[in-house]
Design an enzyme around this catalytic site. Sequence first.
Site, PDB file in Angstrom:
ATOM      1  N   CYS A 151       9.508  -8.487  -9.037  1.00 11.91           N
ATOM      2  CA  CYS A 151       8.057  -9.306  -8.826  1.00 11.91           C
ATOM      3  C   CYS A 151       8.600 -11.620  -8.758  1.00 11.91           C
ATOM      4  O   CYS A 151       8.635 -11.290  -7.982  1.00 11.91           O
ATOM      5  CB  CYS A 151       7.847  -9.413 -10.275  1.00 11.91           C
ATOM      6  SG  CYS A 151       6.249 -10.129 -10.550  1.00 11.91           S
ATOM      7  N   HIS A 188       6.797  -3.957 -10.882  1.00 12.95           N
ATOM      8  CA  HIS A 188       8.589  -3.818 -12.431  1.00 12.95           C
ATOM      9  C   HIS A 188       8.588  -2.800 -12.912  1.00 12.95           C
ATOM     10  O   HIS A 188       8.278  -1.894 -14.048  1.00 12.95           O
ATOM     11  CB  HIS A 188       7.340  -4.524 -13.620  1.00 12.95           C
ATOM     12  CG  HIS A 188       7.115  -5.879 -13.535  1.00 12.95           C
ATOM     13  ND1 HIS A 188       7.579  -6.954 -14.380  1.00 12.95           N
ATOM     14  CD2 HIS A 188       5.958  -6.602 -13.076  1.00 12.95           C
ATOM     15  CE1 HIS A 188       7.114  -8.173 -13.982  1.00 12.95           C
ATOM     16  NE2 HIS A 188       6.276  -8.252 -13.333  1.00 12.95           N
ATOM     17  N   GLU A 248      11.226  -2.256 -13.861  1.00 13.36           N
ATOM     18  CA  GLU A 248      12.093  -1.994 -15.364  1.00 13.36           C
ATOM     19  C   GLU A 248      11.372  -1.230 -16.902  1.00 13.36           C
ATOM     20  O   GLU A 248      11.335  -0.572 -17.646  1.00 13.36           O
ATOM     21  CB  GLU A 248      12.709  -3.828 -15.571  1.00 13.36           C
ATOM     22  CG  GLU A 248      10.904  -4.508 -16.273  1.00 13.36           C
ATOM     23  CD  GLU A 248      10.318  -5.269 -15.490  1.00 13.36           C
ATOM     24  OE1 GLU A 248       9.510  -6.258 -16.248  1.00 13.36           O
ATOM     25  OE2 GLU A 248      10.534  -4.755 -14.476  1.00 13.36           O
TER      26      GLU A 248
END
Length: 258
Positions: free
Chosen positions: A113, A221, A223
């Site tokens: 990001c 994203h 994660e």
Amino acid sequence: MTRPIVGIISNAYLINDQYPAHACGSMNTDAVVQVSGAMPLAFPADPEVVTIPELLDAFDGFLFTGGRPNVHPEEYGEEPTEAHGTFDRNRDRVALPLIRAAVERGQPILGICRGFQEVAVAFGSTLHPEIRELPGRMNHRMPPDGTLEEKFALRHDVILAPGSPYAHVFGTERVRTNTLHGQGIKVAGPRVRIDGWAEDDTPEAISIDGAPGFAMAVQWHPEANAAEDPVSRPLFAAFGEACRAWRASGGQPLRAVG
């Protein structure tokens, strides 16, 4: 061999609107531990506290995470406007030179990001401050309401260039991702290779041409739910493999993924 050590750049926060702190999200540390198989250590994004040579010597790879402030447009030759939002000049002053130095050494980096935008700007790209205002573009911003699971839900496909590092890592040329960003690449720098696009042609995955090591960044994203998501898991696993290889090599430049 001990686990490789991944440096995770911190963001600046005020706890209780008063107490200054450096912090990173636990989703990032969880992904590094559970999928990359590395030990995460957050470091402050403050040039008065850390130096680039010290960081390069301390870590085997770097994770450049998301964050609410945007890269200051002066870093790519433009004037700030209200549309550019807030800034963190200290993070700019650490992240951009660190990215350039790590890439040139072949030291693994993964951008997410804001980290994607930092990698792009570090190598000469410019950014749109608000891509949802561009004709034909979708709104890529985080939904304002809902649970974390709803905000990080998968929302669009990313089409990957055949033969790109991402097609190699994922074993496919189309993946499903979340989307939680407002800015995007306007003009890619000469070494910034766009390897993946959303269905509205917004760049979503990049790598650095000629990088001797792992140098990848995504606008989504990964994660979030990294241990279970079929896209996030191979990306963080490949990053971990690159960090282990860097540690085993004693810091020798490595061939780029793909």
